[in-house]
Design a protein around this motif. Structure first.
Motif, PDB file in Angstrom:
ATOM      1  N   MET A   1      40.583  30.039 -26.965  1.00 12.30           N
ATOM      2  CA  MET A   1      40.216  28.869 -26.153  1.00 12.30           C
ATOM      3  C   MET A   1      39.249  27.990 -26.951  1.00 12.30           C
ATOM      4  SD  MET A   1      38.345  28.718 -22.424  1.00 12.30           S
ATOM      5  CE  MET A   1      39.699  29.599 -21.642  1.00 12.30           C
ATOM      6  N   THR A   2      39.531  26.708 -27.012  1.00 12.88           N
ATOM      7  CA  THR A   2      38.659  25.786 -27.749  1.00 12.88           C
ATOM      8  C   THR A   2      37.544  25.272 -26.845  1.00 12.88           C
ATOM      9  OG1 THR A   2      40.055  23.894 -27.205  1.00 12.88           O
ATOM     10  CG2 THR A   2      40.543  25.069 -29.249  1.00 12.88           C
ATOM     11  N   ASP A   3      36.405  24.973 -27.452  1.00 10.20           N
ATOM     12  CA  ASP A   3      35.245  24.424 -26.744  1.00 10.20           C
ATOM     13  C   ASP A   3      34.662  23.331 -27.626  1.00 10.20           C
ATOM     14  OD1 ASP A   3      33.101  23.933 -25.134  1.00 10.20           O
ATOM     15  OD2 ASP A   3      32.061  25.829 -25.541  1.00 10.20           O
ATOM     16  N   PRO A   4      35.217  22.104 -27.552  1.00  7.58           N
ATOM     17  CA  PRO A   4      34.834  21.040 -28.496  1.00  7.58           C
ATOM     18  C   PRO A   4      33.345  20.693 -28.423  1.00  7.58           C
ATOM     19  CG  PRO A   4      36.846  20.462 -27.329  1.00  7.58           C
ATOM     20  CD  PRO A   4      36.284  21.671 -26.643  1.00  7.58           C
ATOM     21  N   LEU A   5      32.727  20.584 -29.602  1.00  5.14           N
ATOM     22  CA  LEU A   5      31.355  20.110 -29.716  1.00  5.14           C
ATOM     23  C   LEU A   5      31.334  18.721 -30.339  1.00  5.14           C
ATOM     24  CD1 LEU A   5      28.234  20.620 -29.685  1.00  5.14           C
ATOM     25  CD2 LEU A   5      28.515  21.434 -32.049  1.00  5.14           C
ATOM     26  N   LEU A   6      32.006  18.577 -31.478  1.00  3.23           N
ATOM     27  CA  LEU A   6      32.041  17.311 -32.213  1.00  3.23           C
ATOM     28  C   LEU A   6      33.461  16.765 -32.203  1.00  3.23           C
ATOM     29  CD1 LEU A   6      30.345  15.428 -34.222  1.00  3.23           C
ATOM     30  CD2 LEU A   6      31.522  16.696 -36.026  1.00  3.23           C
ATOM     31  N   GLN A   7      33.596  15.499 -31.833  1.00  2.00           N
ATOM     32  CA  GLN A   7      34.909  14.863 -31.819  1.00  2.00           C
ATOM     33  C   GLN A   7      34.838  13.558 -32.610  1.00  2.00           C
ATOM     34  OE1 GLN A   7      35.384  15.151 -27.405  1.00  2.00           O
ATOM     35  NE2 GLN A   7      37.340  16.115 -27.898  1.00  2.00           N
ATOM     36  N   ILE A   8      35.629  13.501 -33.674  1.00  4.50           N
ATOM     37  CA  ILE A   8      35.696  12.325 -34.538  1.00  4.50           C
ATOM     38  C   ILE A   8      37.042  11.654 -34.330  1.00  4.50           C
ATOM     39  CG2 ILE A   8      35.687  11.539 -36.942  1.00  4.50           C
ATOM     40  CD1 ILE A   8      33.923  13.964 -37.580  1.00  4.50           C
ATOM     41  N   SER A   9      37.011  10.357 -34.060  1.00  6.14           N
ATOM     42  CA  SER A   9      38.249   9.633 -33.752  1.00  6.14           C
ATOM     43  C   SER A   9      38.381   8.401 -34.631  1.00  6.14           C
ATOM     44  CB  SER A   9      38.263   9.198 -32.281  1.00  6.14           C
ATOM     45  OG  SER A   9      38.015  10.292 -31.418  1.00  6.14           O
ATOM     46  N   ALA A  10      39.505   8.317 -35.354  1.00  5.63           N
ATOM     47  CA  ALA A  10      39.878   7.140 -36.149  1.00  5.63           C
ATOM     48  C   ALA A  10      38.735   6.669 -37.049  1.00  5.63           C
ATOM     49  CB  ALA A  10      40.341   6.015 -35.228  1.00  5.63           C
ATOM     50  N   LEU A  11      38.050   7.612 -37.695  1.00  7.65           N
ATOM     51  CA  LEU A  11      36.883   7.271 -38.516  1.00  7.65           C
ATOM     52  C   LEU A  11      37.318   6.669 -39.843  1.00  7.65           C
ATOM     53  CD1 LEU A  11      33.761   7.472 -38.734  1.00  7.65           C
ATOM     54  CD2 LEU A  11      34.116   9.646 -39.929  1.00  7.65           C
ATOM     55  N   THR A  12      36.758   5.499 -40.147  1.00  9.93           N
ATOM     56  CA  THR A  12      37.010   4.824 -41.420  1.00  9.93           C
ATOM     57  C   THR A  12      35.675   4.481 -42.065  1.00  9.93           C
ATOM     58  OG1 THR A  12      39.116   3.894 -40.668  1.00  9.93           O
ATOM     59  CG2 THR A  12      38.051   2.809 -42.529  1.00  9.93           C
ATOM     60  N   VAL A  13      35.530   4.833 -43.343  1.00 12.62           N
ATOM     61  CA  VAL A  13      34.314   4.517 -44.113  1.00 12.62           C
ATOM     62  C   VAL A  13      34.748   3.807 -45.385  1.00 12.62           C
ATOM     63  CG1 VAL A  13      32.350   5.445 -45.396  1.00 12.62           C
ATOM     64  CG2 VAL A  13      32.992   6.464 -43.195  1.00 12.62           C
TER      65      VAL A  13
END
Length: 384
Positions: A1-13
């Protein structure tokens, strides 16, 4: 079972006109030890700096526990970074180094001192709080840096090549220590490394970064056994890549004139290559093997626990083979490592073609004819 802490979405640098990260998505679970692996310049350290707040993204979102931390400066984020250089304060004692972060947060001196002792016990450096960093070994300094990073109780710890300055033996010991601390505290770790063995032995999951994108994310076994692309297959360990086309459960290899057999249902119409790990190929004719080819031994190298072989097939293709040496290698064969021209006669290797087991592999010399065999499930289908 996953328990998300950090969620990165469509990150562009971007650095000037160059995209270091491009539309990258990633989720890190609570308590997870996640390893970022990639070539130099792939973007893995840039991703770490973006999470820490040292690099501003051109686009995308970084959320911790559902809260967007993108607008927050580094010191306001519940994230700590352990740098490759350790960056310990040379004029402070070990205990003062560890207590520095909590003291900056307003923790009373006595409480911070007790916390420093607790952190020293966690990293097994009890009684060393009064020393200065220069009085410690490199491995001990690494542990102090880890304790200092964990003392403020961050929800996420970022580790950028933390073991690269250590020798091999100390690296092994220290990575076991990192895993132990991760399990003990339940703090999520994201560790950047270029060391594949380090990634495979430490990680709950691995993310392989390639040209600013995630090439694959999965458990160590998933990434190694079922790579998503030719790049992942060759980057994670080594692999023989053979081009061709599927024919039912068979795969017709271009130029070689042979059909390889894969596990039923593994090949798809868009399969364009088959990858075979060197350690899955046996020297000799394995009766249980679905695949066998013959060739000539082109290279032979003693690697301590194994023999590294390269066999040239009829069309010029080189197959890399790794044969384990669980019982070691005989003294006669050790001598042959320094005298490769000392050939073994045909009777010693089955009339010039090896058809036996590991002992037959140690008797091989460059130029001998070789039979190789492997099972159907050793064929990894690739479409990209």
């Amino acid at each position: 079972m996953t328990d998300p802490l950090l969620q990165i979405s469509a990150l562009t640098v971007r650095y000037g006109g160059t995209e270091a990260l491009s539309n990258l998505d990633l989720t890190i679970n609570r308590g997870e030890l996640f390893v970022l692996l990639g070539e130099s310049g792939s973007g893995k350290s840039t991703l770490l700096r973006a999470i820490a707040g040292f690099v501003p993204p051109a686009a995308g979102r970084i959320a911790l526990d559902g809260t967007d931390i993108g607008p927050l400066p580094p010191h306001r984020r519940p994230v700590n970074t352990m740098f490759q250089s350790y960056a310990l304060f040379p004029h402070m004692t070990v205990a003062a180094n560890i207590a520095f972060g909590p003291r900056q947060q307003g923790m009373p001196r006595a409480e911070a001192r007790a916390l420093a002792e607790e952190m020293l016990a966690l990293v097994r450096l009890e009684g060393m709080g009064g020393r200065k960093p220069h009085q410690l070994s490199g491995g001990q300094q690494q542990r102090v840096a880890l304790a200092r990073s964990l003392a403020p109780r961050p929800r996420l710890l970022l580790l950028d090549e933390p073991l690269s300055a250590l020798d091999r033996g100390l690296r092994t010991e220290t990575r076991e220590e990192l895993v132990r601390v991760n399990r003990r505290l339940g703090t999520s770790f994201i560790l950047v490394t270029h060391d594949q063995e380090e990634a495979l032995t430490m990680a709950d999951r691995i993310g392989i970064v390639h040209q600013g994108r995630m090439a694959q994310v999965g458990t160590p076994a998933e990434v190694y056994e079922t790579p998503a692309s030719r790049f992942v297959a060759t980057f994670m360990g080594s692999a023989n890549i053979l081009p061709g086309r599927p024919t039912g459960d068979g795969f017709a290899v271009e130029g070689l004139g042979v059909t390889l057999w894969a596990a039923p249902g593994h090949l798809t119409p868009d399969t364009r290559w088959v990858a075979i790990r060197p350690e899955r190929i046996r020297v000799g004719d394995d009766p249980a093997a679905a695949n066998r080819v013959t060739g000539t031994l082109a290279e032979r190298a003693y690697a301590g626990d194994s023999l590294a072989l390269a066999v040239r097939l009829a069309d010029g293709t080189l197959l890399r083979v790794r044969q384990p040496l669980g019982d070691g290698i005989g003294s006669a064969d050790r001598g042959r490592e320094t005298a490769p021209s000392a050939r073994v006669g045909p009777s010693a290797v089955g009339g010039g073609a090896v058809t036996g087991d590991r002992v037959g592999a140690t008797a091989l010399a460059v130029g001998d004819a070789v039979t190789l065999s492997w099972r159907a499930d050793a064929c990894i289908p690739l479409s990209a």
